[in-house]
Motif scaffolding. Structure first.
Motif, PDB file in Angstrom:
ATOM      1  N   TRP A   1       0.870  -6.046 -55.090  1.00 21.87           N
ATOM      2  CA  TRP A   1      -0.265  -5.990 -54.178  1.00 21.87           C
ATOM      3  C   TRP A   1      -0.020  -4.967 -53.066  1.00 21.87           C
ATOM      4  O   TRP A   1      -0.933  -4.211 -52.698  1.00 21.87           O
ATOM      5  N   ASN A   2       1.178  -4.940 -52.529  1.00 21.97           N
ATOM      6  CA  ASN A   2       1.476  -3.953 -51.481  1.00 21.97           C
ATOM      7  C   ASN A   2       1.367  -2.525 -52.018  1.00 21.97           C
ATOM      8  O   ASN A   2       0.893  -1.624 -51.311  1.00 21.97           O
ATOM      9  N   ASP A   3       1.775  -2.323 -53.267  1.00 21.21           N
ATOM     10  CA  ASP A   3       1.662  -0.993 -53.857  1.00 21.21           C
ATOM     11  C   ASP A   3       0.204  -0.600 -54.035  1.00 21.21           C
ATOM     12  O   ASP A   3      -0.179   0.545 -53.767  1.00 21.21           O
TER      13      ASP A   3
ATOM     14  N   ASP B   1      -2.331  -1.775 -52.272  1.00 21.52           N
ATOM     15  CA  ASP B   1      -2.898  -1.580 -50.935  1.00 21.52           C
ATOM     16  C   ASP B   1      -2.538  -0.209 -50.390  1.00 21.52           C
ATOM     17  O   ASP B   1      -3.313   0.393 -49.630  1.00 21.52           O
ATOM     18  N   ARG B   2      -1.370   0.321 -50.755  1.00 21.89           N
ATOM     19  CA  ARG B   2      -0.957   1.637 -50.276  1.00 21.89           C
ATOM     20  C   ARG B   2      -1.622   2.760 -51.076  1.00 21.89           C
ATOM     21  O   ARG B   2      -2.042   3.764 -50.505  1.00 21.89           O
ATOM     22  N   ARG B   3      -1.741   2.571 -52.402  1.00 23.71           N
ATOM     23  CA  ARG B   3      -2.280   3.636 -53.241  1.00 23.71           C
ATOM     24  C   ARG B   3      -3.813   3.646 -53.272  1.00 23.71           C
ATOM     25  O   ARG B   3      -4.423   4.710 -53.328  1.00 23.71           O
ATOM     26  N   GLN B   4      -4.429   2.452 -53.275  1.00 23.14           N
ATOM     27  CA  GLN B   4      -5.882   2.342 -53.361  1.00 23.14           C
ATOM     28  C   GLN B   4      -6.384   1.430 -52.248  1.00 23.14           C
ATOM     29  O   GLN B   4      -6.778   0.282 -52.487  1.00 23.14           O
ATOM     30  N   PRO B   5      -6.369   1.895 -51.030  1.00 25.88           N
ATOM     31  CA  PRO B   5      -6.725   1.010 -49.903  1.00 25.88           C
ATOM     32  C   PRO B   5      -8.171   0.550 -49.931  1.00 25.88           C
ATOM     33  O   PRO B   5      -8.474  -0.563 -49.500  1.00 25.88           O
TER      34      PRO B   5
ATOM     35  N   ARG C   1      -9.571  -3.220 -50.004  1.00 22.89           N
ATOM     36  CA  ARG C   1     -10.515  -3.692 -48.986  1.00 22.89           C
ATOM     37  C   ARG C   1     -11.674  -4.438 -49.633  1.00 22.89           C
ATOM     38  O   ARG C   1     -12.111  -5.480 -49.124  1.00 22.89           O
TER      39      ARG C   1
ATOM     40  N   GLU D   1      -2.365 -12.109 -46.487  1.00 21.71           N
ATOM     41  CA  GLU D   1      -1.828 -11.186 -47.484  1.00 21.71           C
ATOM     42  C   GLU D   1      -1.093 -11.921 -48.604  1.00 21.71           C
ATOM     43  O   GLU D   1      -1.091 -11.481 -49.749  1.00 21.71           O
TER      44      GLU D   1
END
Length: 443
Positions: free
Chosen positions: A163-165, A167-171, A175, A429
Motif C-alpha cells: 500500500w505504501n508503494d 501511495d508513492r507511485r500512484q497517489p 486518494r 492507513e
C-alpha cells in the motif's frame, strides 16, 4: 539497540503498537501467545552480531532434553551346561525304589541345541504413553499457532509495504480508494471502480471522479411512479417496509387510474396483523384487498383481477434460512405473470443485504426498491450491493408518510445523499493496507 516487550489482544494490535512506538524500522525478535494475548519482542537499531556475541558469553545454556526411556533391553544368552548322565543302576535297585521316587531318566544320546530367546522389549505402559502423546499434541498446536501468527504478521507487513508503494507511485488512485472507503464502499467494488480509471489522473479528477463513477455504476430501471402498472409482487426479508411501500405505490396508482383499477393481494398469513394492516390501507384508499394463501387461491384471485391496471401483491417477510422461504417462492413462481421486486432496507449491514439478494436469486427479481434512507447512517453498503449484482433500482423511500415519502430512483441524487450524510474522517492507513495491500501486491 533498544528492545521492548509488547502485549496486545491480537497480532494486529501488537503490530500497530510496535509501529507507533518504534517506527517502521523495528525488527520483530520473537512472538509468543500468552493467556492475556500475544507477546511481541521488538527492537530498533538491531545488531545481529551483538546479539550473537551476548548469547555466546552471557546467555544461560538451554535446558537439556529429557533422556528418552529405554525401549529394549538385551540380555546375554547363557547356554545351560549339559547335565551329566546319571550312573547306571541295576534293575533290582529300580524295582526296589518306592513309588513316586523313581530315578530320573537318562537324557537321550543326541540332545537338541538350545534355542536362543529373543531380546526382552520394555513395553511402555498406557500411563507413560498418554503424557507423551499429550505433549506432542500440545507442541503441534503451539507450532501451528506460531506459524499462523507469523503468517498474519508477514501478510500485514506485505500489505503495508504494497500500500505504501502504491501511495508513492500512484497517489491519485490511492486518494480515490480513500474517498470510496470513506463513503463506505466495499473493498471489491472500490477496486473494480478504480480499475476503470485512466492511467493519467489529475488531482481535480481524483476529487470528483469517485462520485461520478458511483452514479454511472448504479443501474436505474427508469420506472416512474406514474407507471405502476401490471402485477407486481414485493418480496424481501421481514421489517424492510414492504406493506408501507405497497400502500405508497397503491396511492400513486389510485391518483392516476382510479380506485376501481387498483387491487391489493395479501399472501402474508404468517405474521399476526399483516392482512389487517393492508386492509386498513385499502379502506383508506378505497381499494379492495384479496387474500391468497396458496398457489390455487393466488391463481384464482389473479384470474378475477385480469384487466386491472395495477395489482400489488404483499408477501410475508421470512429469513433466508427459514424453510418457508422456498414455499413462498414456489407459490409466486407457479402463479406466473408476476413482476418480482426485491425490497431492501438501506440501514441494514452490507452482509445482511448480500444474504437477502442471494436468498431471493431463484425468484429472479427484475428490480429493487431501497427503503429507510432516512434511517441509514451510511449508504455505502447498499450502493456496493446494488453495484455488485447490477440490480436495477425502481424507487427509494425515506419515511412513513403515505404517499409522500417515495421517489423515483435517481443515481446522482442517491450518491450525493450518500456523500452529504457522511461525516467520518479519512480512513486509517492500517485499514487501507488491510483492505487493498494484498490485492495490490498480487496484481
Amino acid at each position: 539497540m533498544k528492545i521492548k516487550r509488547f502485549v496486545a489482544r491480537d497480532m494486529r494490535q501488537a503490530m500497530r503498537e510496535v509501529r507507533e512506538e518504534q517506527g517502521p524500522d523495528a525488527v520483530i525478535l520473537s512472538t509468543r501467545r500468552l493467556a492475556e494475548g500475544i507477546e511481541v519482542i521488538a527492537a530498533i537499531d538491531y545488531d545481529e552480531a551483538l546479539i550473537r556475541e551476548a548469547a555466546r558469553h552471557g546467555a544461560p545454556s538451554a535446558e537439556a532434553p529429557e533422556a528418552a526411556p529405554a525401549v529394549a533391553v538385551d540380555e546375554p544368552q547363557i547356554a545351560a551346561p549339559t547335565p551329566a548322565a546319571p550312573p547306571k543302576r541295576p534293575l533290582h535297585a529300580i524295582a526296589a525304589a518306592p513309588a513316586g521316587h523313581l530315578p530320573p531318566m537318562p537324557p537321550p544320546s543326541r540332545m537338541e541345541p538350545p534355542v536362543a530367546m529373543p531380546p526382552l522389549v520394555a513395553v511402555p505402559s498406557p500411563a507413560a504413553t498418554n503424557p507423551m502423546i499429550d505433549r506432542t499434541a500440545q507442541d503441534t498446536a503451539r507450532l501451528r499457532a506460531e506459524l499462523g501468527s507469523m503468517r498474519e504478521m508477514l501478510e500485514m507487513q506485505l500489505s503495508s509495504l504494497a500500500w505504501n508503494d502504491m501511495d508513492r507511485r500512484q497517489p491519485q488512485r490511492a486518494r480515490v480508494l480513500r474517498e470510496l472507503t470513506r463513503l463506505g464502499i466495499e473493498a471489491d467494488v472500490a477496486r473494480a471502480l478504480v480499475g476503470e480509471l485512466p492511467d493519467q489522473l489529475s488531482a481535480e479528477q481524483a476529487r470528483y471522479l469517485p462520485l461520478g463513477m458511483l452514479s454511472r455504476s448504479l443501474v436505474i430501471s427508469g420506472r416512474g411512479l406514474s407507471d405502476v402498472a401490471g402485477v407486481t409482487a414485493l418480496v424481501g426479508p421481514t421489517g424492510v417496509g414492504k406493506t408501507t411501500t405497497i400502500a405508497k405505490l397503491a396511492a400513486r396508482a389510485v391518483l392516476r387510474h382510479g380506485a376501481d383499477q387498483v387491487a391489493l393481494i395479501s399472501t402474508d398469513h404468517y405474521r399476526i396483523g399483516a392482512a389487517a394492516q393492508l386492509e386498513h390501507y385499502g379502506r383508506l384508499l378505497g381499494v379492495r384487498v384479496y387474500p391468497a394463501h396458496d398457489v390455487a387461491s393466488l391463481r384464482k384471485v389473479l384470474g378475477l383481477l385480469q384487466g386491472r391496471q395495477t395489482v400489488l401483491v404483499d408477501t410475508a417477510g421470512v429469513a433466508a434460512s427459514d424453510p418457508r422461504m422456498a414455499q413462498q417462492m414456489d407459490v409466486l413462481a407457479a402463479a406466473g405473470g408476476l413482476r418480482a421486486c426485491l425490497v431492501l432496507a438501506a440501514n441494514a449491514q452490507s452482509d445482511a443485504l448480500e444474504q437477502s439478494i442471494r436468498a431471493y436469486e431463484p425468484l429472479q427479481p427484475q428490480a429493487c426498491i431501497l427503503t429507510k434512507l432516512d434511517e441509514a447512517p451510511s449508504l455505502g453498503g447498499a450502493l456496493s450491493v446494488l453495484i455488485r449484482h447490477r440490480l436495477p433500482l425502481d424507487y427509494t423511500t425515506d419515511g412513513q408518510r403515505v404517499p409522500e415519502d417515495i421517489a423515483e430512483a435517481n443515481a446522482r441524487t442517491l450518491v450525493c445523499r450518500a456523500a452529504q450524510s457522511l461525516k467520518t474522517t479519512a480512513p486509517d492507513e492500517s485499514l487501507m493496507a488491510e483492505r487493498f495491500g494484498l490485492a495490490v501486491a498480487s496484481a
